[in-house]
Motif scaffolding. Structure first.
Motif, PDB file in Angstrom:
ATOM      1  N   ASP A 132       0.908  -1.152   0.000  1.00 28.13           N
ATOM      2  CA  ASP A 132       0.000   0.000   0.000  1.00 28.13           C
ATOM      3  C   ASP A 132       0.947   1.201   0.000  1.00 28.13           C
ATOM      4  N   ALA A 133       1.139   1.809  -1.182  1.00 28.71           N
ATOM      5  CA  ALA A 133       2.219   2.778  -1.350  1.00 28.71           C
ATOM      6  C   ALA A 133       1.727   4.181  -1.655  1.00 28.71           C
ATOM      7  N   VAL A 134       2.488   5.152  -1.157  1.00 28.74           N
ATOM      8  CA  VAL A 134       2.319   6.561  -1.521  1.00 28.74           C
ATOM      9  C   VAL A 134       3.718   7.043  -1.897  1.00 28.74           C
ATOM     10  N   TRP A 135       3.844   7.608  -3.107  1.00 26.35           N
ATOM     11  CA  TRP A 135       5.140   8.093  -3.553  1.00 26.35           C
ATOM     12  C   TRP A 135       4.987   9.424  -4.273  1.00 26.35           C
ATOM     13  N   GLN A 136       6.097  10.150  -4.314  1.00 26.39           N
ATOM     14  CA  GLN A 136       6.122  11.423  -5.017  1.00 26.39           C
ATOM     15  C   GLN A 136       7.118  11.330  -6.161  1.00 26.39           C
ATOM     16  N   VAL A 137       6.707  11.907  -7.279  1.00 26.15           N
ATOM     17  CA  VAL A 137       7.557  11.959  -8.467  1.00 26.15           C
ATOM     18  C   VAL A 137       7.850  13.419  -8.748  1.00 26.15           C
ATOM     19  N   HIS A 148       7.571  22.423 -17.689  1.00 21.65           N
ATOM     20  CA  HIS A 148       6.744  22.355 -16.483  1.00 21.65           C
ATOM     21  C   HIS A 148       7.497  21.498 -15.468  1.00 21.65           C
ATOM     22  N   VAL A 149       7.650  22.008 -14.264  1.00 16.68           N
ATOM     23  CA  VAL A 149       8.208  21.211 -13.180  1.00 16.68           C
ATOM     24  C   VAL A 149       7.039  20.614 -12.433  1.00 16.68           C
ATOM     25  N   ARG A 150       7.074  19.312 -12.228  1.00 21.07           N
ATOM     26  CA  ARG A 150       5.959  18.645 -11.564  1.00 21.07           C
ATOM     27  C   ARG A 150       6.448  17.890 -10.337  1.00 21.07           C
ATOM     28  N   GLY A 151       5.615  17.882  -9.337  1.00 25.43           N
ATOM     29  CA  GLY A 151       5.885  17.127  -8.126  1.00 25.43           C
ATOM     30  C   GLY A 151       4.625  16.431  -7.676  1.00 25.43           C
ATOM     31  N   ASN A 152       4.130  15.493  -8.477  1.00 24.47           N
ATOM     32  CA  ASN A 152       2.870  14.813  -8.184  1.00 24.47           C
ATOM     33  C   ASN A 152       3.057  13.714  -7.142  1.00 24.47           C
ATOM     34  N   LEU A 174      -4.316   2.173  -8.999  1.00 27.09           N
ATOM     35  CA  LEU A 174      -4.096   3.569  -8.653  1.00 27.09           C
ATOM     36  C   LEU A 174      -5.295   4.081  -7.867  1.00 27.09           C
ATOM     37  N   ARG A 175      -5.031   4.636  -6.681  1.00 23.60           N
ATOM     38  CA  ARG A 175      -6.111   5.155  -5.846  1.00 23.60           C
ATOM     39  C   ARG A 175      -6.270   6.655  -5.978  1.00 23.60           C
ATOM     40  N   GLU A 176      -5.157   7.383  -6.066  1.00 21.29           N
ATOM     41  CA  GLU A 176      -5.252   8.839  -6.074  1.00 21.29           C
ATOM     42  C   GLU A 176      -4.005   9.449  -6.698  1.00 21.29           C
ATOM     43  N   VAL A 177      -4.202  10.575  -7.378  1.00 22.29           N
ATOM     44  CA  VAL A 177      -3.104  11.399  -7.888  1.00 22.29           C
ATOM     45  C   VAL A 177      -3.334  12.798  -7.341  1.00 22.29           C
ATOM     46  N   ASN A 178      -2.342  13.332  -6.632  1.00 21.37           N
ATOM     47  CA  ASN A 178      -2.429  14.676  -6.063  1.00 21.37           C
ATOM     48  C   ASN A 178      -1.442  15.563  -6.820  1.00 21.37           C
ATOM     49  N   ARG A 179      -1.979  16.539  -7.542  1.00 21.17           N
ATOM     50  CA  ARG A 179      -1.146  17.442  -8.337  1.00 21.17           C
ATOM     51  C   ARG A 179      -0.997  18.814  -7.675  1.00 21.17           C
ATOM     52  N   ASP A 180      -1.249  18.908  -6.376  1.00 16.64           N
ATOM     53  CA  ASP A 180      -1.148  20.192  -5.674  1.00 16.64           C
ATOM     54  C   ASP A 180       0.257  20.776  -5.742  1.00 16.64           C
ATOM     55  N   THR A 181       1.266  19.921  -5.857  1.00 15.64           N
ATOM     56  CA  THR A 181       2.655  20.392  -5.908  1.00 15.64           C
ATOM     57  C   THR A 181       3.184  20.314  -7.338  1.00 15.64           C
TER      58      THR A 181
END
Length: 193
Positions: A132-137, A148-152, A174-181
């Protein structure tokens, strides 16, 4: 006499089941000691993979992102197949093929700078791992005029299993993608320095 035959048959069946259990137990013990490869890492046993999931998952995900930066279908498939298998391979390949069909990232440039595990809950699941993973790219997506610099941040359920001597993602939900950053846009340099 019939009773002795039935008793003998039950005893023989019990011995076969017992011996089969020992053989299967030895096979499972041997597979737990086998080490499997992953991109850029030393081969890992199941115990190593469990203890080093924070290195294993980004290594596998990094190759998936490399495949997503490609634009030739055979290259995309082959790159995905090197780190995924089964349902995950089909799902991820179709996701990328769909993006290509809709005009996504055909002539742009995508560079992944870092993949970092934010948190994960890992458990042994048969010969592999359920994560059960959460990671940032963190990366850049560019076009001729700008970058564009992305930190999803992504969250997903990953199934990682040994397949053909290598650790591969065999399940990907895939459960969620957060593009706030998601970063900022800036002009590309006119010439290389």
């Amino acid at each position: 006499m019939t009773r002795n035959l039935i008793y003998g048959a039950w005893l023989a069946a019990a011995v076969v089941i017992f011996l089969l259990g020992i053989t299967l137990g030895d096979r499972n013990a041997a597979s737990e000691a086998e080490a499997y490869t992953a991109p850029g890492l030393e081969p890992m046993t199941l115990a190593d993979a469990r203890d080093n999931f924070y290195r294993l998952a980004p290594a596998l995900l990094g190759t998936i992102y490399q495949a997503f930066a490609l634009t030739q279908e055979d290259e995309i498939y082959d790159t995905l197949a090197s780190v995924t298998d089964g349902d995950a391979l089909e799902y991820l390949y179709l996701e990328r093929a769909s993006a290509l069909a809709q005009g996504g990232l055909q002539e742009g440039d995508q560079t992944i700078h870092e993949i970092e595990m934010v948190r994960a809950k890992t458990q042994v699941d048969g010969p592999g791992l359920a994560i059960d993973a959460v990671w940032q790219v963190i990366g850049t997506v560019g076009h001729a005029e700008h970058m564009h610099v992305r930190g999803n941040t992504y969250s997903a359920d990953l199934q990682v299993m040994p397949v053909e001597g290598a650790w591969r993602v065999t399940g990907f939900v895939l459960r969620e993608v957060n593009r706030d950053t998601a970063g900022e846009t800036f002009l590309a340099p006119e010439e290389n320095e």
